[in-house]
Design an enzyme around this catalytic site. Structure first.
Site, PDB file in Angstrom:
ATOM      1  N   TYR A  33     -14.785   8.903  14.696  1.00  0.00           N
ATOM      2  CA  TYR A  33     -14.546   9.376  13.334  1.00  0.00           C
ATOM      3  C   TYR A  33     -15.461   8.671  12.332  1.00  0.00           C
ATOM      4  CZ  TYR A  33     -12.620   9.671   8.676  1.00  0.00           C
ATOM      5  OH  TYR A  33     -12.496   9.847   7.327  1.00  0.00           O
ATOM      6  N   GLY A  56     -12.551  12.349   6.453  1.00  0.00           N
ATOM      7  CA  GLY A  56     -11.267  12.861   6.000  1.00  0.00           C
ATOM      8  C   GLY A  56     -10.880  14.135   6.722  1.00  0.00           C
ATOM      9  N   HIS A  76     -19.211   9.596  -3.400  1.00  0.00           N
ATOM     10  CA  HIS A  76     -18.090   8.876  -4.009  1.00  0.00           C
ATOM     11  C   HIS A  76     -18.481   8.186  -5.312  1.00  0.00           C
ATOM     12  CE1 HIS A  76     -14.442   9.191  -1.666  1.00  0.00           C
ATOM     13  NE2 HIS A  76     -15.174   9.239  -0.556  1.00  0.00           N
ATOM     14  N   ASN A 133     -13.990   1.927   3.229  1.00  0.00           N
ATOM     15  CA  ASN A 133     -12.688   2.368   3.708  1.00  0.00           C
ATOM     16  C   ASN A 133     -11.771   1.159   3.920  1.00  0.00           C
ATOM     17  OD1 ASN A 133     -11.237   3.372   6.701  1.00  0.00           O
ATOM     18  ND2 ASN A 133     -10.917   4.523   4.837  1.00  0.00           N
ATOM     19  N   ARG A 174      19.247 -20.949 -22.491  1.00  0.00           N
ATOM     20  CA  ARG A 174      20.121 -21.445 -21.431  1.00  0.00           C
ATOM     21  C   ARG A 174      19.813 -20.803 -20.072  1.00  0.00           C
ATOM     22  NH1 ARG A 174      26.059 -19.645 -21.309  1.00  0.00           N
ATOM     23  NH2 ARG A 174      25.531 -19.058 -23.437  1.00  0.00           N
TER      24      ARG A 174
END
Length: 537
Positions: free
Chosen positions: A74, A81, A104, A216, A299
């Site tokens: 892949y 994708g 990208h 990735n 407090r």
């Protein structure tokens, strides 16, 4: 540039004087080491061990062998994708990584700050140095060059859904390595190719999986998370100190922080916060004339601060596990001769950590805002002037001291609280329903940084007001005094912002003090969550 200067720059990375060098590869990296790299206080060096380098190169060699044998991998000889069903012909395999970096290149929003960019590069380098990504040593060396020569890709903050990792923002790191797009170098924006040439380096030609390996993964969210952690840890310590100072300013009771109270409800962070406050109030006794119980924002302060302090322990665990992981896909197991297709790019742990941390930090903003509201209000501050004005009696009718600062702090607090909506629950199905469950980890990390920024502004406002109030208390209450730690703190703040005896704009004081707080210059770092250090106390 003179030839001698150019040669020096080529051979000697630009690290700060006295900077340390942090080894990458063969060891776990810490949050504090990432912060040191991010601030420029440390450079990096790859592990020189021959066995480690051989392990890295075996991954790249095994991948080449698989391709030569006709295997399908892949993102190496398939599309990306949803396009994993598309076969890339052998003659285009070498071109595929560059295509990934280019398409990208669509990030938007603000550009990451230099410190953020260095943290991102350090996170990516450390992940790839685990040797399960099929990259060559030369790629790791170029990532180290980005840090050591301070060649900073211009990374837009927006565009990642946090799975399949931080693809779009990390494409700007990959592009810088191949000599494309712009980088920040020597305080100037320059084309990356020209900077590499000036440094005597050749722009990297990506091997088949190296574009995917660079992009990735979870490096952007993880790098930002490291910086968020450090700033949150500083704020927990500061919130405790401001509680002690506010107790003095309000003429409140030290007994609220007695150790036994916190022994019988044994949350470690809560006990730590109470111990810090108790140390800052050491020797302060309560008197019969004091209010029996101070209001909740005083407090119960250890109980509020303690939540953040305890959260830091598991947030550290999750950030450092992510930081020290191989988080791309596929993973290359050269020793086992396997290619493993999985989902380690999913940033769910960082997303949840950042969603949780921003909520804890926003609660610190709310706590400090409520303490501020008490000390500025003459109905509740036990005899201090209205709005903490230090004006003379003659000028008092027209003086308003910290009135507007309290309003502004309330606005910053409200915005911080508004941003606590968790990002991780807003998963979107993207990329043709291949990325159909995503982490939103980078959005969560950016949200956390914004909440921190707002909370640091609140802390700066509260610090100025609490110091003013403490100085007023010393003048209006006979016998009032400050312990050594608080006196030192008041003096440090007073050196940065003078007493407000006459109304004046405080924006510059607030901006300068906010920066000091963000950099950890106002209180010493606390160290690992749950640990008590003398420096932190």
């Amino acid at each position: 540039m003179a030839e001698d200067d150019l040669n020096a720059r080529r051979s000697a990375p630009e690290t700060a004087a006295g900077a340390t060098t942090i080894q990458m590869g063969g060891r776990r990296l810490t949050i504090e080491e990432v912060a040191a790299i991010a601030s420029g206080r440390a450079g990096v060096a790859l592990n020189g061990d021959a066995a480690w380098r051989a392990h890295i190169e075996r991954g790249a060699a095994f991948l080449r062998e698989r391709l030569a044998a006709g295997a399908t991998v892949y993102g190496v000889n398939t599309g990306y994708g949803d396009a994993c069903v598309v076969t890339v012909p052998p003659e285009l395999v070498e071109a595929l990584p560059l295509q990934l970096t280019r398409y990208h290149g669509c990030g938007m929003g603000r550009l990451l700050e230099p410190a953020e960019t260095r943290a991102v590069i350090a996170a990516r380098l450390n992940s790839l140095a685990y040797g399960y990504s099929g990259v060559r040593v030369v790629l790791l060396e170029r990532l180290a060059d980005l840090i050591n020569f301070d060649v900073l890709p211009r990374i837009p903050a927006e565009g990642s859904v946090g799975a399949s990792g931080d693809l779009t923002p990390l494409s700007y790191v990959a592009a810088a390595l191949v000599g494309e797009r712009d980088v920040l170098f020597g305080a100037r924006v320059r084309p990356a190719a020209g900077v590499w040439a000036e440094l005597g380096r050749t722009a990297l030609q990506l091997a088949p999986k190296e574009g995917l390996a660079l992009m990735n993964g979870t490096a952007v969210m993880t790098g930002l998370a490291c910086l968020a952690f450090v700033r949150a840890a500083q704020l927990t310590r500061l919130a405790a100190r401001l509680t002690a100072l506010s107790t003095v300013a309000l003429d409140g009771r030290a007994a609220h922080f007695d150790a036994l109270i916190f022994e019988v409800k044994p949350h470690a962070g809560q006990a730590q916060a109470a111990a810090w406050i108790r140390d800052d109030l050491a020797g302060r006794g309560d008197t019969a004339g004091q209010r029996l119980q101070d209001r909740y924002s005083i407090r119960c302060a250890p109980h509020v601060i303690g939540v953040a302090q305890d959260a830091l322990s598991w947030v550290r665990r999750d950030i450092e596990n992510e930081l020290n992981s191989a988080n791309d896909n596929p993973l290359i197991d050269a020793d086992g001769e396997r290619v493993l297709h999985g989902g380690n790019f999913y940033g769910g742990h960082i997303a949840f950590a950042m969603d949780s941390l921003k909520t804890a930090v926003a609660n610190l903003a709310d706590l400090m805002d409520r303490q501020f509201a008490l000390i500025v209000d003459d109905k509740f501050n036990n005899g201090l002037p209205r709005n903490l004005s230090g004006a003379s009696a003659e000028r008092a009718p027209i003086s308003h001291g910290f009135k507007a600062v309290q309003i502004a702090a309330s606005a910053w607090t409200a915005e911080a609280l508004k941003l606590t909506m968790p990002a991780s629950v807003f998963s979107r199905s993207t990329e043709a329903h291949n990325q159909d469950k995503v982490s939103m980890g980078t959005i969560a990390a950016r949200d956390c940084l914004r909440v921190l920024e707002l909370t640091e502004q609140v802390a700066a406002a509260h610090t100025l007001a609490a110091v003013q109030a403490a100085r007023l208390r010393l003048s209006v209450t006979p016998g009032a005094s400050l312990t050594a730690p608080l006196a030192e703190f008041v003096e440090a703040v007073a050196a940065r912002s003078r007493f407000v005896d006459e109304d004046r704009p405080l924006e510059r004081d607030l901006r300068a003090l906010t920066q000091c707080i963000a950099e950890g210059a106002l209180v010493a770092p606390c160290g690992p969550a749950g640990a008590t250090s003398e420096a932190g106390r």
